[in-house]
Write an enzyme that holds these catalytic residues in place. Structure first.
Site, PDB file in Angstrom:
ATOM      1  N   HIS A  65       0.823  -1.219   0.000  1.00 21.54           N
ATOM      2  CA  HIS A  65       0.000   0.000   0.000  1.00 21.54           C
ATOM      3  C   HIS A  65       0.854   1.266   0.000  1.00 21.54           C
ATOM      4  O   HIS A  65       0.547   2.233  -0.708  1.00 21.54           O
ATOM      5  CB  HIS A  65      -0.954  -0.013   1.203  1.00 21.54           C
ATOM      6  CG  HIS A  65      -2.046  -1.024   1.039  1.00 21.54           C
ATOM      7  ND1 HIS A  65      -2.478  -1.851   2.052  1.00 21.54           N
ATOM      8  CD2 HIS A  65      -2.780  -1.353  -0.049  1.00 21.54           C
ATOM      9  CE1 HIS A  65      -3.434  -2.641   1.586  1.00 21.54           C
ATOM     10  NE2 HIS A  65      -3.632  -2.356   0.331  1.00 21.54           N
ATOM     11  N   ASP A 109     -14.135   0.539  -6.744  1.00 20.57           N
ATOM     12  CA  ASP A 109     -13.932  -0.910  -6.800  1.00 20.57           C
ATOM     13  C   ASP A 109     -15.203  -1.548  -7.349  1.00 20.57           C
ATOM     14  O   ASP A 109     -16.313  -1.125  -7.039  1.00 20.57           O
ATOM     15  CB  ASP A 109     -13.605  -1.489  -5.419  1.00 20.57           C
ATOM     16  CG  ASP A 109     -12.989  -2.876  -5.535  1.00 20.57           C
ATOM     17  OD1 ASP A 109     -11.776  -3.019  -5.266  1.00 20.57           O
ATOM     18  OD2 ASP A 109     -13.717  -3.835  -5.927  1.00 20.57           O
ATOM     19  N   ASP A 140     -17.506  -0.607 -12.209  1.00 24.19           N
ATOM     20  CA  ASP A 140     -16.380  -1.067 -13.022  1.00 24.19           C
ATOM     21  C   ASP A 140     -15.448   0.115 -13.339  1.00 24.19           C
ATOM     22  O   ASP A 140     -15.878   1.120 -13.912  1.00 24.19           O
ATOM     23  CB  ASP A 140     -16.945  -1.674 -14.316  1.00 24.19           C
ATOM     24  CG  ASP A 140     -15.850  -2.253 -15.207  1.00 24.19           C
ATOM     25  OD1 ASP A 140     -14.651  -2.073 -14.882  1.00 24.19           O
ATOM     26  OD2 ASP A 140     -16.189  -2.872 -16.226  1.00 24.19           O
ATOM     27  N   GLY A 141     -14.194  -0.031 -12.991  1.00 25.53           N
ATOM     28  CA  GLY A 141     -13.227   1.042 -13.191  1.00 25.53           C
ATOM     29  C   GLY A 141     -13.004   1.389 -14.658  1.00 25.53           C
ATOM     30  O   GLY A 141     -12.706   2.537 -14.990  1.00 25.53           O
ATOM     31  N   ASP A 159      -5.055  -0.182  -8.452  1.00 23.95           N
ATOM     32  CA  ASP A 159      -4.728  -1.184  -7.430  1.00 23.95           C
ATOM     33  C   ASP A 159      -5.658  -2.369  -7.670  1.00 23.95           C
ATOM     34  O   ASP A 159      -6.662  -2.539  -6.992  1.00 23.95           O
ATOM     35  CB  ASP A 159      -4.964  -0.548  -6.047  1.00 23.95           C
ATOM     36  CG  ASP A 159      -4.699  -1.516  -4.909  1.00 23.95           C
ATOM     37  OD1 ASP A 159      -4.340  -2.672  -5.158  1.00 23.95           O
ATOM     38  OD2 ASP A 159      -4.878  -1.097  -3.749  1.00 23.95           O
ATOM     39  N   SER A 160      -5.313  -3.158  -8.689  1.00 24.21           N
ATOM     40  CA  SER A 160      -6.247  -4.173  -9.170  1.00 24.21           C
ATOM     41  C   SER A 160      -5.767  -5.579  -8.859  1.00 24.21           C
ATOM     42  O   SER A 160      -4.627  -5.786  -8.454  1.00 24.21           O
ATOM     43  CB  SER A 160      -6.387  -4.031 -10.688  1.00 24.21           C
ATOM     44  OG  SER A 160      -5.208  -4.487 -11.307  1.00 24.21           O
ATOM     45  N   THR A 161      -6.657  -6.533  -9.091  1.00 25.18           N
ATOM     46  CA  THR A 161      -6.286  -7.944  -9.073  1.00 25.18           C
ATOM     47  C   THR A 161      -5.458  -8.243 -10.334  1.00 25.18           C
ATOM     48  O   THR A 161      -5.210  -7.362 -11.153  1.00 25.18           O
ATOM     49  CB  THR A 161      -7.568  -8.803  -9.031  1.00 25.18           C
ATOM     50  OG1 THR A 161      -8.537  -8.212  -9.897  1.00 25.18           O
ATOM     51  CG2 THR A 161      -8.169  -8.856  -7.646  1.00 25.18           C
ATOM     52  N   ASP A 162      -5.071  -9.506 -10.488  1.00 28.23           N
ATOM     53  CA  ASP A 162      -4.259  -9.910 -11.639  1.00 28.23           C
ATOM     54  C   ASP A 162      -5.036  -9.692 -12.951  1.00 28.23           C
ATOM     55  O   ASP A 162      -6.274  -9.643 -12.924  1.00 28.23           O
ATOM     56  CB  ASP A 162      -3.863 -11.392 -11.515  1.00 28.23           C
ATOM     57  CG  ASP A 162      -3.067 -11.655 -10.234  1.00 28.23           C
ATOM     58  OD1 ASP A 162      -2.489 -10.697  -9.704  1.00 28.23           O
ATOM     59  OD2 ASP A 162      -3.052 -12.809  -9.763  1.00 28.23           O
ATOM     60  N   PRO A 166     -12.391  -9.770 -13.922  1.00 24.72           N
ATOM     61  CA  PRO A 166     -12.867  -8.384 -14.048  1.00 24.72           C
ATOM     62  C   PRO A 166     -11.748  -7.368 -14.237  1.00 24.72           C
ATOM     63  O   PRO A 166     -11.986  -6.264 -14.714  1.00 24.72           O
ATOM     64  CB  PRO A 166     -13.608  -8.132 -12.724  1.00 24.72           C
ATOM     65  CG  PRO A 166     -13.193  -9.203 -11.782  1.00 24.72           C
ATOM     66  CD  PRO A 166     -12.767 -10.375 -12.620  1.00 24.72           C
TER      67      PRO A 166
END
Ligand code: SAM
Length: 286
Positions: A65, A109, A140-141, A159-162, A166
């Site tokens: 972070h 998010d 949805d970003g 700051d997303s998931t892999d 989504p």
């Protein structure tokens, strides 16, 4: 040993795995977007996983972070309006709001359940959510960025998931072009860019290419440890719109009016020094 329970994240394509010894499983929520679980570990506090991948632990999330927030904010000359795409655990938002010159920070998010569970198990990450400068939205970003007014934001933090499920659209040149349009001149974009060791020639290289294709003038990868992510070594990649992202407000970073546990001006400088193999991976084919 028999009787012991472990959370193991198998990183199948690289033949590696990371494990944490567990006390118990606390939550399992299947949402429209993903499968979120919360575990109590023996030595890392609480653990949140999404679709079987480690997102946050109580013990080490400060590494990620702090490095997602402070380098980008100290690179921008005067970050007043900041957007975080993803980041539903709210840890990046908390770090952003430590900067007194930030006037407004939006967190977008896709999945409200991530934030609900963060409130319950990671309240320390959510302590800035009631700050009057913060606005939490759940959508949805990619769509949010597409619809956002041009030239209205100073810093965008993805700051997303892999890049599967989504989050796939958050790694594309089309999305970066929307980010560039939404940024003011002097604006800075930063996206988490996975492991220098495992993804240098793939995700990191194509991120630089996509950012340049989207019209950004300068790009810079920074690397730092995150022991609970694949290979234990992570990165973020910055892009500047009429801004140099390989230098930063070093004096201000040195005199920052808040406490950090990993970020310092020296750590920022160090994170920008790329080992030759990574430099070569990024620039191959240019
Ligand atoms: N630190 C983490 C990592 O690198 O593994 C990321 C943590 S954060 C919890 C990732 C967030 O991205 C999740 O909460 C997820 O819901 C969100 N997300 C994924 N795709 C998204 C999209 N298209 N728009 C907005 N948020 C998205």
């Amino acid at each position: 040993m028999s009787g012991e329970k472990w959370f193991i994240e198998h990183f199948e394509s690289e033949g590696t795995a990371f494990g944490l010894r567990l006390n118990r499983k606390l939550e399992a929520k299947r949402t429209k977007y993903q499968h979120i679980e919360i575990w109590e570990t023996e030595t890392f506090g609480y653990l949140m996983t999404i679709d079987g991948c480690t997102m946050v632990t109580s013990r080490d999330n400060f590494l990620y972070h702090e490095m997602m927030a402070h380098p980008a904010l100290f690179t921008h000359e005067r970050p007043a309006n900041v957007v975080i795409i993803g980041g539903g655990d709210c840890g990046t938002l908390r770090e952003v709001l430590r900067h007194p010159e930030v006037e407004k920070a939006w967190q977008i998010d896709i999945d409200e359940m991530v934030t609900k569970l963060a409130h319950k198990y990671f309240p320390e990450l959510c302590e800035a959510n009631d700050d009057p400068r913060a606005e939490l939205l759940f959508s949805d970003g990619v769509e949010w960025m597409h619809e956002r007014e041009a030239g209205s934001i100073d810093v965008i933090i993805v700051d997303s998931t892999d890049p599967t499920g989504p989050a796939e659209g958050l790694f594309t040149a089309e999305f970066f072009a929307d980010c560039r349009r939404v940024l003011r001149d002097g604006g800075v974009l930063v996206q988490q860019s996975e492991s220098p060791l495992l993804h240098g020639e793939t995700i990191i290289r194509s991120m630089h290419r996509n950012m340049k294709e989207a019209g950004f003038d300068t790009t810079q990868t920074l690397h730092f440890p995150v022991p609970v992510y694949p290979s234990g070594w992570w990165s973020c990649t910055m892009a500047g719109k009429s801004a140099e992202v390989n230098r930063f407000r070093e004096d201000d970073a040195g005199k920052r009016p808040f406490h950090t546990r990993y970020y310092t001006a020296d750590m920022h400088q160090a994170a920008m020094q790329l080992p030759p193999f990574l430099e070569e991976a990024i620039t191959a084919g240019e």
